[in-house]
Design a protein around this motif. Structure first.
Motif, short mmCIF file in Angstrom:
data_model
loop_
_atom_site.label_atom_id
_atom_site.label_comp_id
_atom_site.label_asym_id
_atom_site.label_seq_id
_atom_site.Cartn_x
_atom_site.Cartn_y
_atom_site.Cartn_z
N GLY A 182 0.81 -1.21 0.00
CA GLY A 182 0.00 0.00 0.00
C GLY A 182 0.84 1.26 0.00
N PRO A 183 0.24 2.41 -0.35
CA PRO A 183 1.00 3.66 -0.48
C PRO A 183 1.16 4.44 0.81
CG PRO A 183 -1.24 3.98 -1.24
CD PRO A 183 -1.13 2.53 -0.85
N VAL A 184 0.26 4.24 1.80
CA VAL A 184 0.29 5.03 3.03
C VAL A 184 0.02 4.13 4.22
CG1 VAL A 184 -0.33 7.25 2.01
CG2 VAL A 184 -2.14 5.67 2.70
N ALA A 185 0.44 4.61 5.40
CA ALA A 185 0.24 3.85 6.64
C ALA A 185 0.06 4.83 7.79
CB ALA A 185 1.44 2.94 6.91
N LEU A 186 -0.65 4.40 8.82
CA LEU A 186 -0.81 5.20 10.02
C LEU A 186 0.14 4.69 11.09
CD1 LEU A 186 -2.51 7.46 11.37
CD2 LEU A 186 -3.97 5.64 12.30
N GLY A 187 0.96 5.59 11.62
CA GLY A 187 1.89 5.24 12.68
C GLY A 187 1.77 6.21 13.84
N SER A 188 2.71 6.15 14.76
CA SER A 188 2.73 7.08 15.88
C SER A 188 4.17 7.31 16.30
CB SER A 188 1.89 6.56 17.06
OG SER A 188 2.43 5.35 17.56
N ASP A 189 4.38 8.38 17.07
CA ASP A 189 5.75 8.80 17.39
C ASP A 189 5.76 9.42 18.77
OD1 ASP A 189 8.23 10.33 17.49
OD2 ASP A 189 8.35 10.12 15.32
N GLY A 190 6.40 8.73 19.73
CA GLY A 190 6.56 9.26 21.07
C GLY A 190 7.98 9.64 21.40
N ALA A 191 8.94 9.16 20.59
CA ALA A 191 10.35 9.48 20.81
C ALA A 191 11.15 9.31 19.51
CB ALA A 191 10.95 8.60 21.90
N GLY A 192 10.44 9.17 18.39
CA GLY A 192 11.10 8.93 17.11
C GLY A 192 10.47 7.79 16.34
N SER A 193 9.34 7.27 16.83
CA SER A 193 8.79 6.01 16.33
C SER A 193 8.26 6.05 14.91
CB SER A 193 7.67 5.53 17.26
OG SER A 193 8.18 5.17 18.51
N LEU A 194 8.00 7.23 14.36
CA LEU A 194 7.69 7.35 12.93
C LEU A 194 8.97 7.54 12.13
CD1 LEU A 194 4.61 9.70 13.22
CD2 LEU A 194 4.60 7.63 11.84
N ARG A 195 9.85 8.39 12.63
CA ARG A 195 11.04 8.78 11.87
C ARG A 195 12.12 7.70 11.83
NH1 ARG A 195 11.85 13.54 15.69
NH2 ARG A 195 10.41 12.23 16.89
N ILE A 196 12.29 6.98 12.93
CA ILE A 196 13.35 5.97 12.99
C ILE A 196 13.12 4.84 11.98
CG2 ILE A 196 14.40 4.20 14.45
CD1 ILE A 196 14.00 6.20 16.82
N PRO A 197 11.96 4.17 12.00
CA PRO A 197 11.76 3.12 11.00
C PRO A 197 11.66 3.66 9.57
CG PRO A 197 9.77 3.44 12.29
CD PRO A 197 10.85 4.24 12.96
N ALA A 198 11.18 4.89 9.40
CA ALA A 198 11.16 5.48 8.07
C ALA A 198 12.57 5.59 7.52
CB ALA A 198 10.49 6.86 8.10
N SER A 199 13.50 6.04 8.36
CA SER A 199 14.90 6.15 7.95
C SER A 199 15.48 4.79 7.62
CB SER A 199 15.71 6.82 9.07
OG SER A 199 17.08 6.89 8.74
N HIS A 200 15.17 3.79 8.43
CA HIS A 200 15.74 2.45 8.22
C HIS A 200 15.14 1.72 7.02
CE1 HIS A 200 18.20 2.72 11.65
NE2 HIS A 200 17.46 2.11 12.55
N CYS A 201 13.95 2.13 6.58
CA CYS A 201 13.24 1.36 5.54
C CYS A 201 13.04 2.12 4.23
CB CYS A 201 11.88 0.89 6.07
SG CYS A 201 12.00 -0.33 7.39
N ASN A 202 13.60 3.34 4.10
CA ASN A 202 13.52 4.10 2.85
C ASN A 202 12.09 4.56 2.54
OD1 ASN A 202 14.98 5.16 0.49
ND2 ASN A 202 13.76 3.72 -0.70
N VAL A 203 11.40 5.04 3.58
CA VAL A 203 10.08 5.61 3.38
C VAL A 203 10.01 6.95 4.12
CG1 VAL A 203 9.00 3.35 3.09
CG2 VAL A 203 9.02 4.41 5.37
N VAL A 204 8.87 7.61 4.02
CA VAL A 204 8.67 8.92 4.63
C VAL A 204 7.87 8.75 5.92
CG1 VAL A 204 7.64 11.21 4.32
CG2 VAL A 204 8.66 10.02 2.37
N GLY A 205 8.30 9.41 6.99
CA GLY A 205 7.57 9.40 8.24
C GLY A 205 7.43 10.80 8.78
#
Length: 462
Positions: free
Chosen positions: A160-183
């Motif tokens: 799929g093209p989009v996903a719903l996540g959450s971020d309390g200390a980096g939880s959107l940005r960290i996996p986005a960086s590791h997986c080549n997606v946008v968070g």
């Protein structure tokens, strides 16, 4: 998502066609990464059929009508269970949607399934006693990051093209960086939440996507009003138009860039530093003015962050009946134990320190419009570990670049910037003042157009 809307509009394919294809893809490829932990095909296809009827009638609800989306297993979905990555919850269906899920439902999005998270979102990796570990699609021997690692891995795998996540200390940005997606971590109050999270203002819900423009469209939907949230902004989200062809014009935008962001950095990586530094000329080419600078923090942000993290785990332990505590992930008790000497004065001092940190950040953004910095100090590391080698599972001091912005409440985003020689993705972080999400997204779009890394796909997704 524009291609989906065009296909729906012309009748080239329908939301049902797309949902069936993605459900089949998930069934075939998800065992390689363990990103999606719950499917309900009958519910998914019912939503897709309703969307198809609206498109056929020429009355789609929004730009997200018929768009497939995965939802992190921390957000409640009406009619679906919610496990929160733990073994304490059962399969009882949730009675109502969280606001973000409600906005997606109202917009006509099609829910594909729930994605993995560590229990309560308490790790920078996605591994739980409930459903195991989520692997990195670019190298299954590496972590996908956390705690929205299931969402990030699902996007990288083409679920799929989009996903719903959450971020309390980096939880959107960290996996986005590791997986080549946008968070995208929205500013506190931009996306309504209910019931109130005791981790406010740290924890927010936000979009993840393969492309920046899709994240922007999803954020506009998530930002719709919610009367139950007293912290939600009464102002509409000014969605940036990222569809125009050609270069993004950043003329007059003042951007600071920093390799260490004014933080103590126990770990550094030359490849990550080089990739992040390579962002500056791309933005200069778009017309921005770049200057090396970092916030002048009045104290190390890790100090108060540690207090908030520890007390959150202490509260989770307190709320769990003693006879059920063995079901919790041991990390919760281990982190809670760090607070053995904490008193009320410890928490009150951390709150005061957080205010001083937020004030320093606000002062910094009177001099600059944006800050460019790393998301993570190192690329994705080996699975089976909560932290890189040399650091205890309870020690988050090694990754200091994301959680300061949770304490200040400011928006921040991770966008892909390149790959290491070993083929691991690296993201760059863009931070702005409160309300600067449209500018952050425009800047991320400029980077993405210069380096369209969303076009690359991991071998596991083939």
């Amino acid at each position: 998502m524009g291609e989906l809307a065009q296909g729906y509009r012309t009748g080239a394919f329908t939301p049902v066609d797309v949902a069936q294809a993605l459900l089949g893809r998930i069934a075939r490829l998800n065992p390689r990464v363990n990103a999606v932990i719950d499917l309900a095909p009958e519910r998914t296809l019912a939503m897709a059929r309703a969307s198809a009827a609206r498109w056929q009638a020429g009355a789609p609800l929004s730009v997200l009508d018929g768009v497939p989306v995965t939802i992190k297993d921390l957000s409640a979905i009406r009619g679906w269970p919610r496990w929160r990555g733990g073994r304490l919850a059962d399969d009882t269906p949730m009675a109502e949607d969280t606001p973000a899920v409600a906005r997606l439902r109202e917009a006509g999005a099609v829910f594909l399934g729930r994605t993995a998270t560590p229990e309560g979102g308490t790790k920078v990796v996605t591994r739980s006693l409930r459903y195991g570990e989520t692997l990195n699609p670019w190298d299954p021997a590496k972590t996908a990051g956390g705690s929205s690692g299931g969402a990030a891995a699902a996007l990288a795998m083409g679920f799929g093209p989009v996903a719903l996540g959450s971020d309390g200390a980096g939880s959107l940005r960290i996996p986005a960086s590791h997986c080549n997606v946008v968070g995208v971590k929205p500013g506190f109050g931009r996306v309504p939440a209910f019931p109130p999270d005791p981790d406010m203002p740290h924890s927010v819900v936000g979009p993840m996507a393969r492309r920046v423009r899709d994240a922007a469209l999803m954020l506009a939907v998530l930002s719709e009003p919610e009367p139950r949230d007293p912290h939600a902004w009464p102002l509409p989200f000014d969605t940036p138009d990222l569809s125009a062809p050609g270069a993004v014009d950043l003329s007059g935008i003042r951007i600071a860039h920093s390799a260490r962001m004014g933080c103590t950095a126990p770990l550094v990586d030359a490849e990550v530093d080089a990739l992040v530094a390579g962002t500056a000329p791309l933005l200069q080419h778009a017309g921005a003015t770049l200057r090396e600078d970092a916030p002048d923090w009045p104290l190390d942000p890790f100090g108060p962050f540690q207090v908030f993290w520890v007390t959150a785990c202490m509260e989770a332990l307190r709320k769990t009946p003693a006879d059920r505590r063995p079901l919790l992930d041991p990390i919760i008790a281990d982190v809670a134990a760090l607070g053995a000497g904490y008193g009320l004065d410890t928490l009150m001092q951390a709150i005061e320190d957080r205010t001083r940190i937020a004030a320093a950040a606000k002062a910094f953004f009177t001099r600059h419009d944006l800050l460019i910095a790393p998301v993570m100090p190192v690329p994705a590391y080996a699975t089976g570990r909560d932290t890189p080698e040399g650091f205890a599972a309870t020690d988050w001091s090694w990754c200091p670049y994301t959680y300061p912005w949770n304490m200040t409440g400011q928006p921040a985003l991770s966008v892909p910037i390149g790959f290491t020689r070993a083929g691991l993705p690296v993201g760059v972080q863009i931070v702005g003042a409160m309300g600067a999400e449209p500018l952050i997204l425009r800047t991320a779009e400029a980077i993405e157009r210069a380096r369209p890394l969303w076009q690359r796909h991991p071998a596991l997704a083939g």
